[in-house]
Motif scaffolding. Structure first.
Motif, PDB file in Angstrom:
ATOM      1  N   VAL A 159     -12.411  27.486  69.806  1.00 52.39           N
ATOM      2  CA  VAL A 159     -12.813  27.865  71.169  1.00 52.39           C
ATOM      3  C   VAL A 159     -11.736  28.757  71.771  1.00 52.39           C
ATOM      4  O   VAL A 159     -11.985  29.907  72.141  1.00 52.39           O
ATOM      5  N   SER A 160     -10.508  28.231  71.848  1.00 56.09           N
ATOM      6  CA  SER A 160      -9.377  29.022  72.320  1.00 56.09           C
ATOM      7  C   SER A 160      -8.088  28.325  71.919  1.00 56.09           C
ATOM      8  O   SER A 160      -7.931  27.127  72.138  1.00 56.09           O
ATOM      9  N   SER A 161      -7.165  29.096  71.381  1.00 51.70           N
ATOM     10  CA  SER A 161      -5.848  28.539  71.029  1.00 51.70           C
ATOM     11  C   SER A 161      -5.057  28.214  72.294  1.00 51.70           C
ATOM     12  O   SER A 161      -4.040  27.519  72.237  1.00 51.70           O
TER      13      SER A 161
HETATM   14  O1  S3P Z   1      -2.186  32.684  73.941  1.00 54.07           O
HETATM   15  C1  S3P Z   1      -2.352  33.842  74.313  1.00 54.07           C
HETATM   16  O2  S3P Z   1      -1.448  34.522  74.841  1.00 54.07           O
HETATM   17  C2  S3P Z   1      -3.682  34.468  74.076  1.00 54.07           C
HETATM   18  C3  S3P Z   1      -4.563  33.931  73.172  1.00 54.07           C
HETATM   19  C4  S3P Z   1      -5.836  34.575  72.780  1.00 54.07           C
HETATM   20  O3  S3P Z   1      -6.909  33.817  73.279  1.00 54.07           O
HETATM   21  P1  S3P Z   1      -7.756  32.766  72.380  1.00 54.07           P
HETATM   22  O4  S3P Z   1      -6.830  31.815  71.772  1.00 54.07           O
HETATM   23  O5  S3P Z   1      -8.650  32.158  73.410  1.00 54.07           O
HETATM   24  O6  S3P Z   1      -8.494  33.570  71.364  1.00 54.07           O
HETATM   25  C5  S3P Z   1      -5.941  35.994  73.333  1.00 54.07           C
HETATM   26  O7  S3P Z   1      -7.273  36.436  73.267  1.00 54.07           O
HETATM   27  C6  S3P Z   1      -5.449  36.084  74.759  1.00 54.07           C
HETATM   28  O8  S3P Z   1      -5.564  37.390  75.259  1.00 54.07           O
HETATM   29  C7  S3P Z   1      -3.992  35.706  74.836  1.00 54.07           C
END
Ligand code: S3P
Ligand code: PEP
Length: 421
Positions: A159-161
């Protein structure tokens, strides 16, 4: 704001701005640290301003002197200065803040604008609810009022890191140890490396137990550190592609030993056939015949919009995969790029997590382009339009302020002709 682009070719050189991802992380670690940290080479995009303001509300003292920040960390989590924390449109700010601010054990509402509160937060909702804690997510805000507890966390990895990074910042400050288990597929893993690297610089450790499990010892303390933010590969990507599809460019201000996942743009360009010299502090990109490729966005989602543009200029077919997260950013970036590149007469199609782009040998755009309130869409379209050597209008161009307020100044430095209306 509208950007009116006139036909032009790329030339000359620019200095790439500081990394937004590294800036968020350095400011947060400094704001949590004992003592005063000096953070140099900070650029004040809207996202970074949201993180600075939020950390001040938490109780950190932050003084700005040009591009340098003097940050004295919070003394205790009882110093919270406001009950409402405005994260603007920054997903990183919101998702990094939630576990950290939970440590205050107070009523807090996170607010934002644009698409921020529509972006998924269920990963956190599930975690809070599993621990018996409130987490209320409405269209006007996210409300919490108790602290997360140390222990075992299981999270979806696709989903998102940013959920994992948020927990990594906060869990070392709890008394007991914690473990985070990430359910594969584990996407944007490169961003976790950036989080771990920054935490370590500020004296806090977490370890990979195995590929999907992070162990976080409790009872740690962030220590002040002086740090200079490195250049941003996500922003370099727009100009690197411009140089390859237009008339060459020289880019300074990045380090080739960076851990940023978006450094992959250099390998992607080489895969397309671009000729690139590595310099001491950057790259020289030469124009060359480019051939479409299959590109995996698993670790570099923010390259999505500009790789679509590269696909439009590369001969044959470009196929982009592992791209579903592009749909949950500031805009649905897949839908946005489809709509806009079709205005150039490009054949571009998608599935939920892939994009296929056919070479467009004669890109002519006869209608206004639209930025979809998304900085990366505006920057990608500026590059596409400039390389088409046609006049073009981009509406909604102010979206660049989210990450790169000086984008059009740099665009002009490398030959772009643009009037901002
Ligand atoms: O941890 C970060 O700095 C980021 C993680 C990424 O998101 P995701 O982990 O949701 O893909 C990236 O798209 C975002 O612009 C910045
Ligand atoms: C998606 C982005 O940022 P965030 O998730 O922090 O809003 C981005 O900068 O492209």
């Amino acid at each position: 704001m509208k950007a009116h682009l006139l036909p032009s070719k790329s030339t000359g050189s620019i200095h790439i701005p500081p990394s937004k991802s590294m800036s968020h992380r350095a400011i947060i670690c400094a704001a949590l640290a004992h003592g005063e940290s000096i953070i140099q080479n900070v650029a004040y995009s809207k996202d970074i301003l949201a993180t600075i303001e939020g950390m001040k509300q938490l109780g950190a003292s932050i003084r700005k002197d040009g591009s340098t920040l003097y940050i004295r960390g919070v003394q205790s989590f009882q110093q919270l200065a406001a009950k409402e924390i405005f994260c603007n449109e920054s997903g990183s700010t919101l998702r990094f803040f939630i576990p950290i601010f939970s440590l205050c054990n107070q009523d807090i509402t996170f607010t934002g604008q644009g698409r921020l509160l529509d972006r998924p937060q269920k990963v956190y909702a599930d975690i809070f609810h599993k621990q018996g804690l409130d987490f209320t997510h409405t269209p006007s805000g996210i409300h919490i009022h108790q602290s997360l507890q140390a222990g075992w966390y299981t999270l979806k990895g696709d989903v998102s890191s940013q959920f994992i990074s948020g927990l990594l910042f906060a869990l070392p400050l709890l008394t007991e140890d914690s473990t985070i288990h990430i359910e594969p597929p584990f996407e944007s893993r490169s961003y976790i490396d950036l989080t771990l690297e920054m935490m370590e610089r500020f004296g806090v450790k977490a370890y990979y137990h195995d590929e999907f499990t992070l162990y976080i010892p409790g009872n740690q303390q962030y220590q002040a550190c002086n740090y200079t933010i490195e250049g941003d590969y996500s922003q370099l990507a727009f100009f690197a592609v411009l140089g390859a599809i237009s008339d060459g460019i020289t880019l300074h201000g990045v380090t080739s030993s960076s851990k940023q996942g978006d450094k992959q743009i250099i390998d992607i360009l080489k895969q397309f056939g671009a000729l690139i010299d590595t310099l001491k502090d950057g790259y020289r990109i030469h124009p060359a015949k480019l051939i479409g490729q299959a590109i995996n966005l698993e670790n570099c989602p923010d390259l999505g919009p500009i790789v679509c543009v590269l696909g439009m200029y590369g001969e044959g077919t470009t196929h982009i995969y592992n791209a579903s997260r592009l749909r949950i950013k500031e805009s649905d970036r897949i839908a946005a790029m489809e709509e806009e590149l079709r205005k150039f007469g490009t054949n571009i199609t998608s599935t939920p997590d892939t994009i296929t782009i056919q070479h467009n040998p004669n890109p002519i755009c006869q209608t206004s382009l639209y930025g979809h309130n998304d900085h990366r869409v505006v920057m990608a379209l500026s590059v596409a339009a400039m390389a088409s050597c046609q006049e073009a209008i981009i509406e909604d161009a102010q979206a660049i302020e989210k990450s790169y307020p000086t984008f059009f100044e740099d665009f002009k430095k490398v030959g772009g002709k643009v009037d901002l209306l």
